[in-house]
Motif scaffolding. Structure first.
Motif, PDB file in Angstrom:
ATOM      1  N   SER A  69       0.845  -1.194   0.000  1.00  0.00           N
ATOM      2  CA  SER A  69       0.000   0.000   0.000  1.00  0.00           C
ATOM      3  C   SER A  69       0.880   1.243   0.000  1.00  0.00           C
ATOM      4  O   SER A  69       2.035   1.198   0.407  1.00  0.00           O
ATOM      5  CB  SER A  69      -0.881  -0.004   1.250  1.00  0.00           C
ATOM      6  OG  SER A  69      -1.521   1.225   1.413  1.00  0.00           O
ATOM      7  N   ASP A  70       0.301   2.358  -0.421  1.00  0.00           N
ATOM      8  CA  ASP A  70       1.019   3.622  -0.335  1.00  0.00           C
ATOM      9  C   ASP A  70       0.440   4.498   0.781  1.00  0.00           C
ATOM     10  O   ASP A  70       0.659   5.698   0.820  1.00  0.00           O
ATOM     11  CB  ASP A  70       1.009   4.354  -1.677  1.00  0.00           C
ATOM     12  CG  ASP A  70      -0.395   4.682  -2.165  1.00  0.00           C
ATOM     13  OD1 ASP A  70      -1.372   4.247  -1.525  1.00  0.00           O
ATOM     14  OD2 ASP A  70      -0.523   5.373  -3.186  1.00  0.00           O
ATOM     15  N   TRP A  71      -0.304   3.883   1.706  1.00  0.00           N
ATOM     16  CA  TRP A  71      -0.852   4.623   2.837  1.00  0.00           C
ATOM     17  C   TRP A  71       0.284   5.149   3.707  1.00  0.00           C
ATOM     18  O   TRP A  71       1.241   4.428   3.992  1.00  0.00           O
ATOM     19  CB  TRP A  71      -1.712   3.730   3.711  1.00  0.00           C
ATOM     20  CG  TRP A  71      -2.936   3.142   3.110  1.00  0.00           C
ATOM     21  CD1 TRP A  71      -3.555   3.517   1.948  1.00  0.00           C
ATOM     22  CD2 TRP A  71      -3.693   2.052   3.636  1.00  0.00           C
ATOM     23  NE1 TRP A  71      -4.652   2.732   1.732  1.00  0.00           N
ATOM     24  CE2 TRP A  71      -4.764   1.823   2.757  1.00  0.00           C
ATOM     25  CE3 TRP A  71      -3.585   1.258   4.755  1.00  0.00           C
ATOM     26  CZ2 TRP A  71      -5.722   0.832   2.972  1.00  0.00           C
ATOM     27  CZ3 TRP A  71      -4.525   0.272   4.966  1.00  0.00           C
ATOM     28  CH2 TRP A  71      -5.583   0.067   4.081  1.00  0.00           C
ATOM     29  N   PRO A  72       0.193   6.365   4.170  1.00  0.00           N
ATOM     30  CA  PRO A  72       1.175   6.822   5.158  1.00  0.00           C
ATOM     31  C   PRO A  72       0.838   6.221   6.520  1.00  0.00           C
ATOM     32  O   PRO A  72      -0.328   5.908   6.790  1.00  0.00           O
ATOM     33  CB  PRO A  72       0.982   8.343   5.170  1.00  0.00           C
ATOM     34  CG  PRO A  72      -0.436   8.542   4.739  1.00  0.00           C
ATOM     35  CD  PRO A  72      -0.756   7.400   3.797  1.00  0.00           C
TER      36      PRO A  72
ATOM     37  N   PRO B 196       2.357  -0.609   5.834  1.00  0.00           N
ATOM     38  CA  PRO B 196       2.490  -0.326   4.410  1.00  0.00           C
ATOM     39  C   PRO B 196       3.920  -0.557   3.899  1.00  0.00           C
ATOM     40  O   PRO B 196       4.877  -0.069   4.486  1.00  0.00           O
ATOM     41  CB  PRO B 196       2.128   1.152   4.288  1.00  0.00           C
ATOM     42  CG  PRO B 196       1.422   1.497   5.556  1.00  0.00           C
ATOM     43  CD  PRO B 196       1.960   0.582   6.597  1.00  0.00           C
TER      44      PRO B 196
ATOM     45  N   GLN C   4       6.148  -1.184  -0.085  1.00  0.00           N
ATOM     46  CA  GLN C   4       6.103  -1.042  -1.536  1.00  0.00           C
ATOM     47  C   GLN C   4       6.661  -2.316  -2.165  1.00  0.00           C
ATOM     48  O   GLN C   4       7.321  -3.098  -1.496  1.00  0.00           O
ATOM     49  CB  GLN C   4       6.940   0.164  -1.975  1.00  0.00           C
ATOM     50  CG  GLN C   4       6.510   1.478  -1.364  1.00  0.00           C
ATOM     51  CD  GLN C   4       5.135   1.912  -1.820  1.00  0.00           C
ATOM     52  OE1 GLN C   4       4.822   1.838  -2.998  1.00  0.00           O
ATOM     53  NE2 GLN C   4       4.302   2.355  -0.894  1.00  0.00           N
ATOM     54  N   TRP C   5       6.439  -2.494  -3.442  1.00  0.00           N
ATOM     55  CA  TRP C   5       6.934  -3.692  -4.110  1.00  0.00           C
ATOM     56  C   TRP C   5       8.454  -3.782  -4.068  1.00  0.00           C
ATOM     57  O   TRP C   5       9.025  -4.863  -4.118  1.00  0.00           O
ATOM     58  CB  TRP C   5       6.437  -3.761  -5.561  1.00  0.00           C
ATOM     59  CG  TRP C   5       7.019  -2.682  -6.430  1.00  0.00           C
ATOM     60  CD1 TRP C   5       6.488  -1.440  -6.659  1.00  0.00           C
ATOM     61  CD2 TRP C   5       8.245  -2.718  -7.154  1.00  0.00           C
ATOM     62  NE1 TRP C   5       7.304  -0.703  -7.471  1.00  0.00           N
ATOM     63  CE2 TRP C   5       8.402  -1.468  -7.804  1.00  0.00           C
ATOM     64  CE3 TRP C   5       9.238  -3.679  -7.328  1.00  0.00           C
ATOM     65  CZ2 TRP C   5       9.492  -1.168  -8.595  1.00  0.00           C
ATOM     66  CZ3 TRP C   5      10.327  -3.375  -8.122  1.00  0.00           C
ATOM     67  CH2 TRP C   5      10.443  -2.136  -8.751  1.00  0.00           C
TER      68      TRP C   5
ATOM     69  N   SER D 127      10.331  -2.492  -1.439  1.00  0.00           N
ATOM     70  CA  SER D 127      10.822  -2.308  -0.072  1.00  0.00           C
ATOM     71  C   SER D 127      11.812  -3.424   0.257  1.00  0.00           C
ATOM     72  O   SER D 127      11.814  -4.469  -0.400  1.00  0.00           O
ATOM     73  CB  SER D 127       9.653  -2.357   0.920  1.00  0.00           C
ATOM     74  OG  SER D 127       8.824  -1.233   0.787  1.00  0.00           O
TER      75      SER D 127
END
Length: 122
Positions: free
Chosen positions: A10-13, A73, A75-76, A78
């Motif tokens: 997710s890109d949620w902060p 959260p 990222q692909w 990370s």
């Protein structure tokens, strides 16, 4: 608080802080003081998208410590140690800001190749 992290693409902060039995996530304060020792509440009952609410996911108090799982959260790209950890990541958070692991994408620096001119005669 013992916070187990569930990697979630997710890109949620995500920013959190703790004050007693209150956790504030992205500005929303969630008071968990009503959960007595030995009791548990389904994570979905908290009403916050970061609390995991599937089968077996609870907010529970063991002694004086609250235990729960949050979506973390990633990222692909990370780091693998946060995207797919060998052991679950558990944060022992006391008071103040929660220090989450770094999930920023891995940056691979490309080498700089300088080309020199080749004489026409080889």
């Amino acid at each position: 608080m013992k916070i187990k992290l569930f990697p979630f693409l997710s890109d949620w902060p995500l920013e959190a802080s703790i004050d007693g039995d209150v956790i504030t996530i992205n500005g929303e304060s969630i008071d968990l003081s009503g959960i007595p020792d030995g009791f548990r509440l389904p994570g979905s009952a908290v009403g916050n998208k970061f609390f995991l609410g599937g089968s077996g996911d609870y907010v529970e108090r063991i002694g004086k410590t609250l235990h729960f799982t949050l979506r973390f959260p990633v990222q692909w790209d990370s780091p693998p140690e946060v995207m797919n950890p060998i052991e679950p990541i558990v944060i022992d958070a006391r008071s103040g800001p929660v220090k989450f692991p770094d999930s920023a994408p891995i940056v691979i620096e490309q080498p700089v190749i300088e080309l020199s001119e080749v004489p026409e005669n080889g």
